[in-house]
Scaffold this motif. Structure first.
Motif, PDB file in Angstrom:
ATOM      1  N   UNK A 212      22.420   9.519   0.931  1.00 16.60           N
ATOM      2  CA  UNK A 212      22.124   8.157   0.510  1.00 16.60           C
ATOM      3  C   UNK A 212      21.297   8.159  -0.761  1.00 16.60           C
ATOM      4  N   UNK A 213      21.780   7.452  -1.766  1.00 17.26           N
ATOM      5  CA  UNK A 213      21.045   7.344  -3.025  1.00 17.26           C
ATOM      6  C   UNK A 213      19.697   6.652  -2.810  1.00 17.26           C
ATOM      7  N   UNK A 214      19.627   5.750  -1.850  1.00 16.53           N
ATOM      8  CA  UNK A 214      18.415   4.972  -1.605  1.00 16.53           C
ATOM      9  C   UNK A 214      17.193   5.851  -1.359  1.00 16.53           C
ATOM     10  N   UNK A 215      17.389   7.010  -0.730  1.00 14.88           N
ATOM     11  CA  UNK A 215      16.263   7.847  -0.333  1.00 14.88           C
ATOM     12  C   UNK A 215      16.058   9.054  -1.239  1.00 14.88           C
ATOM     13  N   UNK A 216      16.768   9.111  -2.364  1.00 15.27           N
ATOM     14  CA  UNK A 216      16.654  10.242  -3.281  1.00 15.27           C
ATOM     15  C   UNK A 216      15.721   9.895  -4.435  1.00 15.27           C
ATOM     16  N   UNK A 217      15.206  10.909  -5.074  1.00 14.06           N
ATOM     17  CA  UNK A 217      14.312  10.719  -6.214  1.00 14.06           C
ATOM     18  C   UNK A 217      15.067  10.547  -7.522  1.00 14.06           C
TER      19      UNK A 217
ATOM     20  N   UNK B  88      17.890   7.444   9.912  1.00  8.17           N
ATOM     21  CA  UNK B  88      18.700   7.012   8.771  1.00  8.17           C
ATOM     22  C   UNK B  88      19.796   8.013   8.415  1.00  8.17           C
ATOM     23  N   UNK B  89      20.105   8.889   9.327  1.00  8.33           N
ATOM     24  CA  UNK B  89      21.214   9.840   9.164  1.00  8.33           C
ATOM     25  C   UNK B  89      21.809  10.083  10.543  1.00  8.33           C
ATOM     26  N   UNK B  90      23.114  10.207  10.673  1.00  8.44           N
ATOM     27  CA  UNK B  90      24.154  10.111   9.628  1.00  8.44           C
ATOM     28  C   UNK B  90      24.394   8.662   9.236  1.00  8.44           C
ATOM     29  N   UNK B  91      25.112   8.441   8.131  1.00  5.40           N
ATOM     30  CA  UNK B  91      25.414   7.069   7.713  1.00  5.40           C
ATOM     31  C   UNK B  91      26.132   6.316   8.842  1.00  5.40           C
ATOM     32  N   UNK B  92      25.881   5.031   8.920  1.00  5.39           N
ATOM     33  CA  UNK B  92      26.425   4.205  10.010  1.00  5.39           C
ATOM     34  C   UNK B  92      27.940   4.329  10.156  1.00  5.39           C
TER      35      UNK B  92
END
Length: 144
Positions: free
Chosen positions: A28-33, A137-141
């Motif tokens: 998920x891009x949301x949780x990456x730096x 929040x893993x794996x994606x829904x």
């Protein structure tokens, strides 16, 4: 070859279509730096274009590992096969999560070759998946 400019609108469309996930490793891009990149599935140098049907959202690592490649060796058969193509292939037809939800398992020659070529189970991503799994929040829904 100079990379063509991809408009913010097209980049936003690619991100929305991918639901914010790398279309290869499903991070998920949301949780990456670092913001994910836009991958040319068929590289420009190989005749690909910058139209939406040839673009995929990719984390930096997957995009770098994929590079100009469109095929790779299936480690099980030793045959050269096409890499996963997010515009032509459905992720769940080629991959599934291991029982502990940490490893991507290639279920087809294309899936196995993509897992190996893009190092979809590299040590760093396994640690990220484990931490994300612990907090739900893993794996994606859509992968459950």
């Amino acid at each position: 070859m100079a990379r063509p400019w991809i408009s913010e609108q097209i980049q936003a469309t690619v991100r929305q279509r991918a639901k914010g996930l790398c279309e290869y490793c499903h991070a998920s891009e949301q949780w990456q730096y670092v913001q994910f990149t836009i991958d040319h599935i068929i590289p420009l140098a190989e005749g690909g274009s910058s139209d939406l049907n040839n673009l995929a959202l990719a984390c930096f690592h997957c995009n770098r590992r994929k590079g100009r490649y469109q095929d790779a060796i299936d480690p099980e058969s030793g045959q050269t096969v096409a890499l996963f193509n997010p515009r032509q292939d459905r992720w769940l037809d080629h991959f599934r999560w291991s029982d502990d939800c940490l490893r991507i398992m290639g279920m087809t020659p294309t899936g196995r070759a993509t897992v190996a070529a893009l190092a979809l189970n590299r040590e760093r991503i396994l640690a990220i998946r484990a931490a994300d799994y612990e907090i739900g929040r893993h794996p994606p829904l859509d992968d459950r």
